[in-house]
Design an enzyme around this catalytic site. Structure first.
Site, PDB file in Angstrom:
ATOM      1  N   ASP A   1    -117.716  78.618  92.584  1.00 19.54           N
ATOM      2  CA  ASP A   1    -116.320  78.520  92.136  1.00 19.54           C
ATOM      3  C   ASP A   1    -115.563  79.542  92.978  1.00 19.54           C
ATOM      4  O   ASP A   1    -115.631  80.745  92.721  1.00 19.54           O
ATOM      5  CB  ASP A   1    -116.257  78.859  90.635  1.00 19.54           C
ATOM      6  CG  ASP A   1    -114.825  79.061  90.138  1.00 19.54           C
ATOM      7  OD1 ASP A   1    -113.889  78.730  90.887  1.00 19.54           O
ATOM      8  OD2 ASP A   1    -114.659  79.535  88.995  1.00 19.54           O
TER       9      ASP A   1
ATOM     10  N   LYS B   1    -106.517  82.111  98.502  1.00 16.05           N
ATOM     11  CA  LYS B   1    -106.576  80.692  98.122  1.00 16.05           C
ATOM     12  C   LYS B   1    -105.163  80.095  97.994  1.00 16.05           C
ATOM     13  O   LYS B   1    -104.974  78.896  98.128  1.00 16.05           O
ATOM     14  CB  LYS B   1    -107.319  80.590  96.792  1.00 16.05           C
ATOM     15  CG  LYS B   1    -107.651  79.184  96.341  1.00 16.05           C
ATOM     16  CD  LYS B   1    -108.513  79.246  95.112  1.00 16.05           C
ATOM     17  CE  LYS B   1    -108.757  77.911  94.478  1.00 16.05           C
ATOM     18  NZ  LYS B   1    -109.594  78.044  93.283  1.00 16.05           N
TER      19      LYS B   1
ATOM     20  N   GLU C   1    -112.198  71.644  89.849  1.00 16.22           N
ATOM     21  CA  GLU C   1    -112.554  72.701  88.887  1.00 16.22           C
ATOM     22  C   GLU C   1    -112.591  72.201  87.438  1.00 16.22           C
ATOM     23  O   GLU C   1    -113.584  72.438  86.742  1.00 16.22           O
ATOM     24  CB  GLU C   1    -111.624  73.899  89.057  1.00 16.22           C
ATOM     25  CG  GLU C   1    -111.986  74.675  90.328  1.00 16.22           C
ATOM     26  CD  GLU C   1    -110.882  75.550  90.868  1.00 16.22           C
ATOM     27  OE1 GLU C   1    -109.861  75.751  90.174  1.00 16.22           O
ATOM     28  OE2 GLU C   1    -111.029  76.037  92.004  1.00 16.22           O
TER      29      GLU C   1
ATOM     30  N   ASP D   1    -106.901  74.383  82.686  1.00 14.71           N
ATOM     31  CA  ASP D   1    -107.475  75.415  83.553  1.00 14.71           C
ATOM     32  C   ASP D   1    -106.362  76.242  84.201  1.00 14.71           C
ATOM     33  O   ASP D   1    -105.717  75.798  85.147  1.00 14.71           O
ATOM     34  CB  ASP D   1    -108.339  74.705  84.616  1.00 14.71           C
ATOM     35  CG  ASP D   1    -108.995  75.678  85.592  1.00 14.71           C
ATOM     36  OD1 ASP D   1    -108.758  76.893  85.483  1.00 14.71           O
ATOM     37  OD2 ASP D   1    -109.757  75.210  86.462  1.00 14.71           O
TER      38      ASP D   1
END
Ligand code: AMP
Length: 612
Positions: A8, A70, A171, A193
């Protein structure tokens, strides 16, 4: 057995997991932590620092420490995200050669996938040290709402890190896999999420080992970082009002404020009020030291950030609508990501879905565990696990007038493909240029451009006579590819893809090589360090034995020689260590080993003689 890890790769933290004896398990890093900060720094001596090592020095080295990379992956220089990050982060971002974003750390310019690769390489190393064998394959997760450029760039990062990315999974889907693993559930669930940088929500239908995503939506620029900025903004304004001094240009102060804002935010998930103490936050040109002492309450935090949480709820509404479901149709809501520890988030999600969210999953680890489950299923070809995901964005091409023509609608199950027949518009036209885009706007310019494809080598003929069928496919990783066929001859057409962001194949190959040699050097220097530590231990042991050996051999000529020899060996070893001479370290170790052997022998003989 071939191990494939699940990673992850988060905005704030990264986590690696593996299937061990049929159970997914997170692999702790060297410090024993399940999660590793997604941070990379270059120290003054040019050393690469990753994870906790980078985080520990961020306040004193903010300009050369990259966090939240990211947020930039697969993005273009002229994007809103690029501009926002450039304005708010202490590190320097510059335009890359393909309109992409690059990061300048000290004298070197890095591409975004390279920085992500440093983090992935660290996770690879953590797993290798744990398993004691090399790892070269991984399943990596990405936000469900990532577009093709962002997915491709993540895959590139894996490749640079020496990992073959056998699957990219979303994810929330990974979280659902971990949530339902081995339970034989039959449920409709929403996975909410909210992480450090991104927000995703997916609706899934889970039944007898089949995990089918019905719809997904999100925002790849909405997460904890936005909440931090709100708190920082408030602290800066209060400070400037109180002192009359502007501090936005003080990078070290900004970094300390950011850290303090995040810490306060996290604390307010458990207490009603917290204080922010930052002594010597800023020194004015006249030498006046200014300190910060502020109090922040849960109410203030909620007032500052409520609209961000409301935005996520609106996105949940959109996803439900696309799934043609209502909140009451859902059996469970799974909360994923560190930000879901915020009570306001939990309250708003519970109120919107009308269900108390499930507390059974670990918000920081569940995504990596899901990635490991998928990795395990791919290696073992587990028949009882079937994952059906969707594409988060519509895929299409630009047509006359600058409009967007959809070929694949969002929320279509992947893998999928769609064809489109192009005809020539001019006599003797030998090539056609096609712009491929992803997004939901009817105007091409408002969507994300994935690439320019040039169909060349067309047959010379009057216009309208040459028909070429172009097939657009989206793989199970959510990655787009294009192929073309001349319908008359059945011949495949050549297609040239121009990178609009990210890295070219040549650049990638170069980076893979650089990374390999860096890893070799790193292993060699770790080996030297290990030897150095062993040598130091040996020297200590030998020194400790000197008095006893001297006593045992006193009076003999052989004894005097042996002691003198041993002293010379130890002295040489100490000089080698002080010089940092790696090449002679092996010889030194061998001499030390022999000396210790000789000492032990003497001691042994002496004790035997005493017992006789
Ligand atoms: P993730 O990307 O899932 O690792 O989530 C990281 C984000 O969660 C960061 O923005 C953290 O500040 C935030 N976070 C972690 N713990 C808490 C907490 N107890 N309360 C509020 N936010 C948190």
């Amino acid at each position: 057995m071939d191990h494939v890890v699940g990673i992850d790769l988060g905005t704030t933290n990264t986590c690696v997991a593996i299937i061990e004896a049929g159970t997914p398990r997170v692999i702790p890093n060297k410090g024993g932590y399940a999660i590793t900060p997604s941070m990379v720094a270059i120290s003054e001596s040019g050393k690469r620092l990753v994870g906790h090592l980078a985080k520990r020095q961020v306040v004193t080295n903010p300009v050369n420490t990259i966090y939240a990379v990211k947020r930039l992956i697969g993005r273009k220089w002229n994007s809103t995200a690029g501009r926002t990050v450039a304005q708010t982060c202490p590190y320097t971002i510059v335009e890359g050669p393909h309109g992409d974003i690059r990061l300048k750390i000290r004298e070197h310019v890095y591409s975004v996938p390279e920085i992500s690769a440093f983090i992935l390489a660290e996770m690879k190393m953590i797993a290798e040290q744990y398993l004691g064998s090399p790892i070269d394959k991984a399943v990596i997760t990405v936000p469900a709402y990532f577009n093709d450029n962002q997915r491709q760039a993540t895959k590139d990062a894996g490749r640079i890190a020496g990992l073959e990315v056998i699957r990219i999974i979303n994810e929330p889907t990974a979280a659902a896999l971990a949530y339902g693993f081995g339970k034989n559930l039959e449920r409709k669930v929403a996975v909410y999420d909210l992480g450090g940088g991104t927000f995703d929500v997916s609706i899934l239908d889970i039944g007898h080992g089949v995990f089918e995503v019905i719809s997904t939506a999100g925002d790849t620029f909405l997460g904890g970082e936005n909440f931090d900025l709100r708190v920082m903004q408030y602290l800066i304004e209060t400070f400037e009002e109180d002192t009359g001094v502007a501090i936005r240009e003080d990078r070290m102060a900004m970094q300390r404020l950011k850290d303090a804002a995040e810490k306060a935010r996290c604390e307010l998930s458990n207490v009603r009020e917290t204080t922010i103490e930052l002594p010597f936050l800023h020194t004015t040109p006249s030498g006046r030291h200014l300190h910060m002492h502020e109090t922040l309450t849960v109410q203030q935090l909620e007032d500052l950030t409520e609209d961000l949480v409301d935005e996520t709820v609106k996105i949940c509404q959109r996803t439900l609508e696309s799934a043609k479901l209502e909140a009451k149709d859902l059996d469970d809501v799974v909360l994923v990501g560190g930000m879901t520890r915020m009570p306001l988030v939990q309250r708003k999600v519970a109120a919107f879905f009308g269900i108390e969210p499930c507390k059974g999953v670990h918000p920081d680890e569940v995504v990596a565990l899901g990635a490991a489950i998928q990795a395990g299923a791919l290696v073992d070809s587990t028949p009882e696990l079937l994952l059906l995901d969707v594409t988060p964005h519509s895929l299409g091409i630009m047509i006359v007038g600058g409009y967007f023509h959809r070929l694949i609608e969002q929320n279509t199950t992947i893998p999928t493909r769609a064809g489109h027949v192009f005809t020539t518009v001019r006599d003797n036209q030998t090539s056609v240029k096609i712009l491929v885009l992803q997004g939901e706007s009817d105007k091409a310019a408002e969507n994300e451009m994935l690439g320019e494809f040039i169909l060349s080598g067309l047959r010379r003929a009057p216009r309208g006579q040459v028909e070429v069928e172009v097939t657009f496919s989206i793989s199970v990783d959510g990655i787009v590819s294009v192929s073309a066929k001349d319908l008359e001859t059945g011949r495949e057409q050549s297609i040239t893809v121009t990178a609009t962001s990210g890295l070219t194949e040549d650049e990638l190959k170069d980076l893979v090589k650089q990374s390999q040699s860096y890893m070799l050097e790193l292993r060699a220097s770790e080996e030297i360090e290990r030897r150095r530590q062993q040598a130091e231990k040996l020297i200590d042991t030998i020194r400790g034995l000197f008095p006893q050996v001297q006593e045992a051999m006193s009076g003999t000529r052989f004894g005097r020689d042996a002691i003198a020899k041993a002293e010379a060996v130890v002295q040489r070893a100490e000089e080698d260590l002080a010089r940092g001479d790696a090449r002679t370290l092996l010889d030194t170790m061998q001499s030390l080993d022999r000396t210790l052997g000789m000492f032990k022998n003497v001691m042994h003989k002496k004790s035997e003689a005493a017992h006789r």
